[in-house]
Motif scaffolding. Structure first.
Motif, mmCIF file in Angstrom:
data_model
loop_
_atom_site.group_PDB
_atom_site.id
_atom_site.type_symbol
_atom_site.label_atom_id
_atom_site.label_comp_id
_atom_site.label_asym_id
_atom_site.label_seq_id
_atom_site.Cartn_x
_atom_site.Cartn_y
_atom_site.Cartn_z
ATOM 1 N N TRP A 239 0.873 -1.176 0.000
ATOM 2 C CA TRP A 239 0.000 0.000 0.000
ATOM 3 C C TRP A 239 0.911 1.227 0.000
ATOM 4 O O TRP A 239 1.926 1.266 0.730
ATOM 5 N N HIS A 241 1.006 4.109 1.282
ATOM 6 C CA HIS A 241 1.381 4.781 2.535
ATOM 7 C C HIS A 241 2.419 3.981 3.299
ATOM 8 O O HIS A 241 3.352 4.524 3.875
ATOM 9 N N VAL A 245 6.320 5.278 3.847
ATOM 10 C CA VAL A 245 6.837 5.486 5.201
ATOM 11 C C VAL A 245 8.114 4.666 5.401
ATOM 12 O O VAL A 245 9.123 5.164 5.905
ATOM 13 N N PRO A 347 1.865 12.835 6.497
ATOM 14 C CA PRO A 347 2.631 13.504 7.543
ATOM 15 C C PRO A 347 3.850 12.714 8.015
ATOM 16 O O PRO A 347 4.800 13.288 8.531
ATOM 17 N N VAL A 348 3.801 11.388 7.843
ATOM 18 C CA VAL A 348 4.906 10.587 8.362
ATOM 19 C C VAL A 348 6.077 10.621 7.381
ATOM 20 O O VAL A 348 7.209 10.959 7.744
ATOM 21 N N GLY A 389 -3.303 14.973 9.785
ATOM 22 C CA GLY A 389 -3.108 13.670 9.146
ATOM 23 C C GLY A 389 -2.788 13.763 7.668
ATOM 24 O O GLY A 389 -2.481 12.746 7.031
ATOM 25 N N TYR A 390 -2.886 14.933 7.100
ATOM 26 C CA TYR A 390 -2.631 15.158 5.679
ATOM 27 C C TYR A 390 -2.375 16.657 5.589
ATOM 28 O O TYR A 390 -2.486 17.364 6.592
ATOM 29 N N TRP A 396 -11.752 16.800 -0.718
ATOM 30 C CA TRP A 396 -12.733 15.829 -0.195
ATOM 31 C C TRP A 396 -13.931 16.550 0.407
ATOM 32 O O TRP A 396 -15.078 16.273 0.080
ATOM 33 N N CYS A 464 -11.722 9.864 -4.104
ATOM 34 C CA CYS A 464 -11.661 11.325 -4.212
ATOM 35 C C CYS A 464 -11.945 11.728 -5.652
ATOM 36 O O CYS A 464 -12.656 12.715 -5.906
ATOM 37 N N THR A 511 -7.694 2.104 -2.715
ATOM 38 C CA THR A 511 -7.571 3.554 -2.522
ATOM 39 C C THR A 511 -6.756 4.248 -3.622
ATOM 40 O O THR A 511 -7.322 4.818 -4.551
ATOM 41 N N PHE A 530 -1.169 -0.544 14.031
ATOM 42 C CA PHE A 530 -2.053 -0.333 12.891
ATOM 43 C C PHE A 530 -2.396 -1.665 12.251
ATOM 44 O O PHE A 530 -1.540 -2.535 12.121
ATOM 45 N N CYS A 542 -14.659 3.137 -1.320
ATOM 46 C CA CYS A 542 -14.059 3.404 -2.626
ATOM 47 C C CYS A 542 -14.894 2.766 -3.732
ATOM 48 O O CYS A 542 -15.143 3.383 -4.768
ATOM 49 N N TRP A 590 -13.062 4.096 6.781
ATOM 50 C CA TRP A 590 -12.463 5.429 6.905
ATOM 51 C C TRP A 590 -13.337 6.389 7.704
ATOM 52 O O TRP A 590 -13.010 7.554 7.851
ATOM 53 N N ILE A 712 -9.343 9.990 13.387
ATOM 54 C CA ILE A 712 -8.930 11.248 12.784
ATOM 55 C C ILE A 712 -10.142 12.167 12.632
ATOM 56 O O ILE A 712 -11.246 11.707 12.340
HETATM 57 C C1 LAN Z 1 -6.631 9.073 4.401
HETATM 58 C C2 LAN Z 1 -7.434 10.273 4.180
HETATM 59 C C3 LAN Z 1 -8.468 10.149 3.112
HETATM 60 C C4 LAN Z 1 -8.997 8.748 2.976
HETATM 61 C C5 LAN Z 1 -10.341 8.649 2.213
HETATM 62 C C6 LAN Z 1 -10.329 9.350 0.871
HETATM 63 C C7 LAN Z 1 -11.423 9.285 3.059
HETATM 64 C C8 LAN Z 1 -10.677 7.179 2.050
HETATM 65 O O1 LAN Z 1 -11.957 7.039 1.496
HETATM 66 C C9 LAN Z 1 -9.587 6.423 1.341
HETATM 67 C C10 LAN Z 1 -8.297 6.480 2.162
HETATM 68 C C11 LAN Z 1 -7.814 7.902 2.470
HETATM 69 C C12 LAN Z 1 -7.156 8.431 1.229
HETATM 70 C C13 LAN Z 1 -6.789 7.941 3.593
HETATM 71 C C14 LAN Z 1 -5.852 6.813 3.776
HETATM 72 C C15 LAN Z 1 -4.994 6.813 5.059
HETATM 73 C C16 LAN Z 1 -4.514 8.206 5.426
HETATM 74 C C17 LAN Z 1 -3.688 8.737 4.284
HETATM 75 C C18 LAN Z 1 -5.776 9.068 5.637
HETATM 76 C C19 LAN Z 1 -6.688 8.563 6.729
HETATM 77 C C20 LAN Z 1 -5.165 10.349 6.153
HETATM 78 C C21 LAN Z 1 -4.005 9.874 7.073
HETATM 79 C C22 LAN Z 1 -3.734 8.399 6.742
HETATM 80 C C23 LAN Z 1 -2.212 8.096 6.754
HETATM 81 C C24 LAN Z 1 -1.985 6.621 6.480
HETATM 82 C C25 LAN Z 1 -1.626 8.533 8.089
HETATM 83 C C26 LAN Z 1 -0.210 8.119 8.335
HETATM 84 C C27 LAN Z 1 -0.165 6.834 9.047
HETATM 85 C C28 LAN Z 1 0.306 5.696 8.547
HETATM 86 C C29 LAN Z 1 -0.094 4.402 9.152
HETATM 87 C C30 LAN Z 1 1.238 5.647 7.383
#
Ligand code: LAN
Length: 737
Positions: A239, A241, A245, A347-348, A389-390, A396, A464, A511, A530, A542, A590, A712
């Motif tokens: 994945w 993310h 990381v 953010p990470v 978190g972003y 969105w 999105c 995603t 996690f 999605c 989510w 979040i």
């Molecule tokens: C997000 C934010 C948006 C979210 C939606 C679009 C709402 C969802 O429908 C699909 C997944 C997604 C894109 C998503 C995935 C995981 C994220 C990126 C986050 C929740 C924002 C923060 C998170 C990220 C993984 C935080 C860092 C932590 C780690 C374990 C790497």
């Protein structure tokens, strides 16, 4: 970009006093919610959590005193709600909002800044004061800190918050820090922190690199091709993310990038452990993890794997192979930085990429370019400054807001607001691919997609893109004189191309990318806190967003790729039915949680014409939701649903406006008003009761989640979803009278 700049001259003294007053009120409100979170543990152990069916007094189903809200009342609530919300819109058309929640993000930034000697040049004294305020506000009653603002205390949250406060200048005997330290010591010491925490402590020089399971950068040199067998383990298949990381983490690990020793790091070596630093058994500490933190324990096979790599590490460290692996990592790190204009995917990796660039060359342009983009992640709210978190949830929220406002039938009245939102949508669509060759960097196509936040960020996401497309289509049906010119058809077709490309072989949608490996790979998830991070899994959200976007698009442009869209929809619906749970619900990945997932499930069914009257699946979903409706007409789901994967509601809690809105939207999509409108009337009244005089809705418990276990904040949801639910209620139920 949302960047906070402190202006000592801002506002009149009266305005400033009012802002302070509001802040106090909000913080108190947050803290009250916090107390209920502290009680979670007690409630859990006393078995006070319930998953229904609730022995509810459904007297509202009768007549007297429970007549449906008058049409004028609903209309007034909507008008009030939208006009308040319009006031929160930024000039560029999006709705800025708090996207905080996780407690493990800001520490990474502060440690990285401290390590690179830029803490004081990047953060003003006001930034630091607000960060300290935030950390004081979110301490739990037992002295510890959770993984997220509502969570029970964990070693990860507590140690990192402790270290951050110390780096921000708070002394060890401070009233916040002393109980936090006791919390840590009572559980053995900071070496029982999770693996990501061990990484941060090692960077700071207050934990030994010997105490980490290897983060071997050599994994980037594995062959990718699946026929090689080992190719299944290539990070390019993770994945995104997880991949992004572990990429810079493995670089920093590979060079043992460590902060210079300072009196403060020396002091921390003593404060964090109840035993002398020199006495810690680092090899044993590798697999130590406090029970409070353990959500995904390591399977045995991982321990074997890490042991083997641990033994190999002395041979690899400093070797030519290591050199080649590190060069490969930096190539990918620079690519990610440049293609996101130094925002980075999250953010990470943002802060670890920055660190990697610094360790590679402290004087580099790359490092300098990183610094101003840190500010994109910071947010000040009533509870202080946090790292989000972003870099925001701009697109969105805007895409949902457009659909919500459009549902009210008051578009004419709020056309200025819609027009600005339309401009934002247009501006934030991703119109070009990332740098070629995409496959060399394991990137999916982006042209035509919408991101979660901004075009600068630019990573494409299936849902999105779909919500962006739906919002664009809704606006395209309105008078361009009111809401501005529609986004040109070729750009919508590009988006459809992306959405179709995202569908997986089994009919579902994940995603950011297609599914590139197997669920089985999750056994190498080393993160402890996690769940489900290694693979880009399919999700109801999605899949549903893509299905509803494709049907909306096909409705307007029936000739474009009609055959492919038809086939995608059939496969998609089949997939969604296959993941509906026996009780009729869908698990939301989510958002919190079954109310969220079930809303998406019902919308997808409705898009292909399956409603309560025609579909067993829709009927089961309605039955599930009705069984969870409270006697006050609302719904109120606890975040525990997400971790436990079972519906959970806490005793004594208020109904939650956002859950109530999701459940209403689901029932309305399924056409339940044609069977019985009373539950919908009661839900509408509940939303109106919860609305504040200003037209706002209260910020209640946290609504978003990721990776099962971390919550979040989606601050915009409290406005968007009640407006949307009342809007659809008004057009489907009241206008049919
Ligand atoms: C997000 C934010 C948006 C979210 C939606 C679009 C709402 C969802 O429908 C699909 C997944 C997604 C894109 C998503 C995935 C995981 C994220 C990126 C986050 C929740 C924002 C923060 C998170 C990220 C993984 C935080 C860092 C932590 C780690 C374990 C790497």
């Amino acid at each position: 970009r949302q960047v906070w700049v402190y202006d000592p001259e801002a506002g009149t003294p009266e305005e400033r006093a009012r802002a302070e007053e509001l802040r106090r009120k909000f913080a108190e409100n947050r803290l009250q919610q916090k107390h209920s979170a502290d009680e979670l543990l007690r409630l859990q152990s006393e078995g006070q959590r319930r998953s229904g069916p609730f022995p509810v007094d459904k007297s509202w189903l009768g007549v007297g005193g429970s007549a449906p809200a008058a049409a004028e009342t609903v209309e007034a609530a909507l008008r009030n709600g939208v006009s308040f919300y319009e006031g929160l819109q930024a000039e560029d058309g999006h709705w800025p909002g708090d996207y905080g929640g996780p407690m493990f993000l800001m520490p990474g930034m502060v440690i990285a800044l401290y390590t690179t000697g830029t803490l004081d040049s990047v953060l003003s004294p006001q930034h630091k004061a607000e960060m300290v305020r935030y950390l004081r506000n979110h301490q739990n009653a037992d002295g510890g800190y959770g993984l997220h603002i509502e969570g029970t205390s964990t070693m990860f949250g507590t140690v990192l918050s402790y270290v951050t406060l110390r780096l921000l200048g708070v002394g060890p005997d401070d009233a916040t820090l002393a109980p936090a330290r006791t919390w840590i010591h009572e559980r053995g010491g900071a070496h029982a922190i999770t693996s990501w925490g061990k990484f941060w402590l090692a960077v700071l020089g207050v934990y030994s690199w010997e105490g980490l399971n290897p983060l071997s950068p050599e994994m980037w040199l594995l062959p990718y091709a699946s026929w090689t067998g080992i190719g299944w383990l290539h990070p390019g298949r993770f994945w995104c993310h997880c991949r992004m990381v572990y990429l810079p983490m493995s670089y920093v690990y590979g060079v043992r990038g460590t902060c210079r020793a300072t009196p403060l790091t020396e002091a921390l070596r003593q404060e964090l452990y109840p035993l002398p630093y020199a006495k810690i058994d680092w090899n044993q500490a590798r697999n130590l993890c406090a029970k409070e933190d353990l959500y995904y324990p390591h399977p045995l096979i991982q321990d074997v794997l890490w042991w083997a790599l641990y033994k190999a590490e002395p041979l690899l460290l400093g070797s030519r192979l290591r050199g080649a692996a590190l060069a490969e990592c930096m190539k990918h790190i620079h690519y990610e930085d440049e293609n996101t204009r130094y925002v980075d995917i999250g953010p990470v990796n943002k802060v670890i990429n920055m660190l990697a660039c610094w360790f590679e060359d402290p004087g580099s342009q790359a490092f300098k370019r990183h610094l101003p983009r840190l500010l994109d992640y910071l947010w000040v709210a009533e509870d202080g400054m946090k790292m989000q978190g972003y870099n925001g949830s701009q697109l969105w929220d805007t895409a949902f807001a457009v659909q919500a406002i459009a549902s009210t039938g008051m578009a004419g009245e709020f056309s200025r607001c819609l027009k600005r939102a339309h401009e934002y949508l247009e501006q934030s669509q991703v119109v070009e691919e990332a740098q070629q060759p995409l496959s060399e960097y394991y990137r999916h196509i982006s042209k035509g997609a919408w991101p979660f936040s901004t075009r600068d960020h630019g990573w494409p996401i299936s849902d999105c893109s779909s919500e962006g497309l739906k919002a664009a289509l809704v606006l395209a049906q309105m008078d361009p004189k009111l809401v501005g010119p529609p986004i040109p058809e070729p750009r919508l077709c590009d988006c459809v191309n992306v959405v179709l490309s995202y569908q997986n072989g089994d009919g579902g949608w994940a995603t950011y990318e297609n599914k590139r490996s197997f669920e089985m790979l999750e056994i190498i998830n080393p993160s402890e806190t996690f769940g489900e991070i290694v693979v880009d899994y399919n999700h109801v959200e999605c899949s549903s967003a893509c299905i509803t976007a494709l049907t909306a698009f096909a409705g307007r442009y029936p000739a474009h790729r009609a055959h492919e869209i038809g086939a995608a929809l059939r496969r998609g619906i089949k997939y969604l039915k296959s993941i509906q749970r026996p009780d009729g619900s869908w698990y939301g990945n989510w958002g919190v949680c079954f109310t969220y997932g079930t809303w998406f499930g019902c919308e997808a069914l409705a898009a292909v014409g399956e409603t309560h009257g025609s579909s067993a699946s829709a009927r089961a979903a309605c039955a599930f939701l009705l069984q969870k409706q409270r006697s006050d007409g609302g719904w109120g789901e606890s975040y525990l649903s997400c971790q436990d994967k079972a519906y959970s509601q806490l005793e004594g809690e208020q109904p939650h406006a956002v859950n109530t809105a999701w459940a209403m939207l689901a029932l309305l999509a399924a056409g339940y008003e044609q069977v019985d409108r009373k539950p919908l009337d009661a839900a509408a009244r509940c939303l109106i009761r919860l609305q504040e005089e200003s037209g706002d809705w209260p910020q209640q418990h946290i609504s978003g989640v990721f990776n099962r276990n971390c919550m979040i904040t989606y601050a915009n949801y409290r406005n968007i979803f009640p407006i949307w639910a009342l809007g659809v209620y008004r057009s489907k139920v009241l206008k049919q009278q």
